[in-house]
Design a protein around this motif. Structure first.
Motif, short mmCIF file in Angstrom:
data_model
loop_
_atom_site.label_atom_id
_atom_site.label_comp_id
_atom_site.label_asym_id
_atom_site.label_seq_id
_atom_site.Cartn_x
_atom_site.Cartn_y
_atom_site.Cartn_z
N ARG A 298 0.66 -1.32 0.13
CA ARG A 298 -0.05 -0.04 0.01
C ARG A 298 0.81 1.29 0.03
N SER A 299 2.01 1.11 0.91
CA SER A 299 2.70 2.45 0.79
C SER A 299 3.37 2.67 -0.52
N PHE A 300 3.82 1.66 -1.23
CA PHE A 300 4.25 1.78 -2.62
C PHE A 300 3.41 2.03 -3.66
N ALA A 301 2.37 1.38 -3.68
CA ALA A 301 1.27 1.57 -4.77
C ALA A 301 0.56 2.81 -4.71
N LYS A 302 0.08 3.32 -3.48
CA LYS A 302 -0.86 4.45 -3.67
C LYS A 302 -0.28 5.79 -4.09
N PRO A 303 1.15 5.92 -3.49
CA PRO A 303 1.69 6.99 -4.24
C PRO A 303 1.88 7.06 -5.71
N ILE A 307 0.42 9.78 -8.60
CA ILE A 307 1.20 10.28 -9.28
C ILE A 307 0.39 10.83 -10.60
N LEU A 308 -0.30 10.05 -11.25
CA LEU A 308 -1.36 10.28 -12.41
C LEU A 308 -2.08 11.69 -12.01
N ALA A 309 -2.49 11.91 -10.74
CA ALA A 309 -3.26 13.18 -10.63
C ALA A 309 -2.36 14.29 -10.81
N GLY A 310 -1.05 14.40 -10.77
CA GLY A 310 -0.29 15.59 -10.71
C GLY A 310 0.29 15.89 -12.22
N ILE A 311 0.12 15.21 -13.03
CA ILE A 311 0.47 15.18 -14.53
C ILE A 311 -0.34 16.03 -15.23
N PRO A 312 0.15 17.24 -15.80
CA PRO A 312 -0.48 18.21 -16.37
C PRO A 312 -1.46 17.67 -17.56
N THR A 313 -2.40 18.23 -17.67
CA THR A 313 -3.67 17.95 -18.72
C THR A 313 -2.86 17.99 -20.05
N ILE A 314 -2.04 18.89 -20.47
CA ILE A 314 -1.42 19.11 -21.63
C ILE A 314 -0.65 18.05 -22.15
N VAL A 315 0.01 17.26 -21.10
CA VAL A 315 0.72 15.85 -21.16
C VAL A 315 -0.20 14.88 -21.74
N TYR A 316 -1.31 14.75 -21.07
CA TYR A 316 -1.94 13.94 -21.06
C TYR A 316 -2.67 13.97 -22.80
N GLY A 317 -3.01 15.31 -23.03
CA GLY A 317 -3.30 15.54 -24.50
C GLY A 317 -2.24 15.09 -25.38
N VAL A 357 -7.75 8.20 -22.61
CA VAL A 357 -6.98 8.96 -22.00
C VAL A 357 -7.63 10.13 -20.73
N MET A 358 -8.42 10.35 -20.97
CA MET A 358 -9.53 11.08 -19.70
C MET A 358 -9.59 9.99 -18.66
N GLY A 359 -10.16 8.74 -19.00
CA GLY A 359 -10.52 7.69 -18.01
C GLY A 359 -9.07 7.41 -17.24
N ILE A 360 -7.90 7.56 -17.81
CA ILE A 360 -6.58 6.98 -17.18
C ILE A 360 -6.26 8.19 -16.13
N MET A 361 -6.60 9.66 -16.80
CA MET A 361 -6.45 10.80 -15.83
C MET A 361 -7.41 10.87 -14.54
N LEU A 362 -8.47 10.07 -14.81
CA LEU A 362 -9.48 10.33 -13.60
C LEU A 362 -9.40 8.99 -12.52
N ILE A 363 -8.45 8.08 -13.02
CA ILE A 363 -8.46 6.68 -12.16
C ILE A 363 -8.16 7.34 -10.37
N PRO A 364 -6.97 8.39 -10.45
CA PRO A 364 -6.51 8.66 -8.97
C PRO A 364 -7.60 9.38 -8.38
N PHE A 365 -8.44 10.09 -9.12
CA PHE A 365 -9.75 10.68 -8.40
C PHE A 365 -10.43 9.75 -7.67
N VAL A 366 -11.10 8.56 -8.39
CA VAL A 366 -11.88 7.67 -8.02
C VAL A 366 -11.04 6.93 -7.11
N SER A 367 -9.90 6.17 -7.08
CA SER A 367 -9.38 5.39 -6.56
C SER A 367 -8.84 6.08 -5.11
#
Length: 499
Positions: A298-303, A307-317, A357-367
């Protein structure tokens, strides 16, 4: 010297007020203690409250008036100065703002010339453009002007300089008097029977109410600003076409088709695909991390997941445009050269590209939110289920998830709101074509993308093609508000079941 005086005098004034505040705190606290011969038990309030009251009386009125003064004085001076400039003095192709900019530059140049010794103070006040190359004079001080200095601009600059100088000294006097008056009043109230604690607590309560009111008033202001511009749009464009039409084709010629339905369809379509990706993965990840993973995992996987939540959306684009899009083209496009041998996808931009790609970006919000909510379920509920003979998986399905359902629904709706408001991924991954189609391999666009497009560039804010952006924004606001109301209804319904 002028800039130092502008910034330095205000900063110095604030420092002086703060010093007086600290001095008031110490003096009034000591005076309150002296009034009872050092026996704090005879005071109505603790000694510190007398100091806090003095600090408030010294600092709050002075700093409040200072803030208002700094906002109002420039407007008053500009309104007084701008009347001196006739309309004929505004050159063709220029604006009043450009002329006012030159007025301020000339005023700065006059101060710089006085400081450098090129002019004395009296000459700066009496300087006449006749027979004097003011532009050349000020160029020597490093001040660049947008046009030649006319007599009207020079006179306005001299008045601007005089009024600003007078206003600043008047401000210093008023703020100093207010701070000293607050200190004097606090000294007068430093008595044993003064209810200092009540006064301080009422002030803090008022501060909390003000903070809450500002948040509410800001929301109301945003809604009203969009509402008024939306009403202006509907005066120029029929609402029937906006809400019931099926074509989006702005052409800035007065006969545009401005229907929201193609944009709304693209927004919802992409958001649904994103949620279909994010919700299962994010929820399963949250269940694993909270119920099955040990502390080390848990201490390794959750951080790493967050990290996905901190990636700028322009990078996702860019990821959607350069990686996911071409990958999907290799599968669903290129005819016989593609993986499936079909030609369903002609370009890298599509609804599916942006949705994935937007779904990948939203995974941290849900999880992340679901993980916190599941961990908040009382352990006693799990223990009770185990005691009745349920397995671990049965406990999760029948006890933990139902108890955490309101919070999980809130997390999903937060992710939905995030998806609806996304722009950069849609711009680069979904394209810019407004259409109503069920094919996820076609390019489409969303409301947010069109808002940016309609307000970008040299636009006329009196045209329907520009005002439509506010109508789109208000519709998006109502849509998000509806999601929040739905979330509140679901949370209340299921919360009653477990309380």
């Amino acid at each position: 010297m002028r800039d130092i005086f502008n910034v330095g005098s205000t900063t110095l004034l604030v420092v002086v007020v703060l010093i007086l505040t600290v001095l008031a705190y110490g003096l009034v606290r000591s005076r309150a203690m002296s009034s009872v011969s050092g026996d704090a038990r005879k005071l109505h309030s603790l000694p510190n409250y007398y100091g806090y009251n003095a600090a408030m009386l010294t600092a709050i009125p002075a700093l409040f008036v200072l803030a208002i003064w700094m906002l109002v004085q420039p407007m008053l001076i500009q309104n007084a100065v701008i009347d001196m400039i006739p309309q004929s003095a505004v050159n063709e192709g220029s604006s009043v703002n450009l002329v006012m900019s030159d007025v301020r530059r000339v005023a700065n140049g006059l101060d710089a010339a006085v400081e450098s010794g090129a002019l004395d103070a009296q000459s700066a006040r009496d300087l006449d453009v006749t027979g004097t190359d003011v532009r050349a004079l000020l160029a020597g001080t490093g001040v660049a002007l947008g046009s030649d200095v006319t007599p009207e601009v020079l006179a306005a600059a001299q008045r601007y300089r005089s009024m600003e100088y007078t206003g600043r000294w008047l401000m210093i006097a008023v703020i100093s008097v207010l701070a000293l008056a607050g200190l004097f009043i606090a000294m007068r109230t430093a008595r044993a029977d003064f209810r200092a604690r009540n006064t301080v607590e009422r002030f803090l309560l008022g501060l909390l109410v003000l903070a809450a009111s500002l948040a509410i008033l800001t929301t109301v202001g945003i809604v009203l600003s969009m509402l008024f511009e939306t009403l202006n749009f509907f005066r120029l464009h029929p609402w029937q076409d906006f809400f019931l039409g099926t074509t989006w084709a702005p052409n800035f010629r007065g006969d545009s088709d401005l229907s929201i339905l193609p944009l709304l369809w693209g927004t919802l379509y992409i958001s649904i695909i994103a949620l279909l990706v994010a919700v299962p993965i994010g929820l399963f990840a949250a269940i694993y991390l909270s119920e099955y993973a040990n502390n080390k995992v848990r201490s390794f996987a959750k951080p790493l997941l967050e990290i996905l939540a901190g990636i700028p959306t322009i990078v996702y684009g860019l990821f959607a445009l350069l990686t996911v899009g071409p990958f999907l083209v290799n599968i669903f496009g290129r005819g016989e050269n593609g993986l499936l041998g079909v030609d369903w996808m002609s370009g890298a931009t599509s609804v599916l590209t942006a949705g994935l790609v937007m779904g990948i970006m939203l995974i941290p919000f849900v999880s992340s939110l679901s993980d916190d909510i599941i961990n908040a379920v009382p352990q006693s509920m799990r223990d009770g289920s185990f005691g009745l003979g349920a397995t671990h998986s049965e406990t999760i399905r029948q006890v933990v998830l139902p108890a955490a359902l309101p919070g999980i629904v809130g997390a999903v709706l937060l992710a939905a709101s995030r998806a609806i408001g996304e722009t950069m991924i849609v711009v680069l991954g979904a394209g810019a074509i407004a259409r109503i189609s069920g094919n996820p391999l076609e390019a489409m666009t969303t409301i947010t993308t069109r808002i940016v497009s309609q307000l970008t560039g040299d636009t006329d804010f009196a045209s329907p093609e520009t005002l439509v952006a506010f109508a789109l924004g208000l519709t998006l606001f109502v849509l998000t508000l509806g999601l929040n109301v739905l979330a509140l209804y679901i949370v209340r319904k299921y919360r009653e079941q477990y309380e």
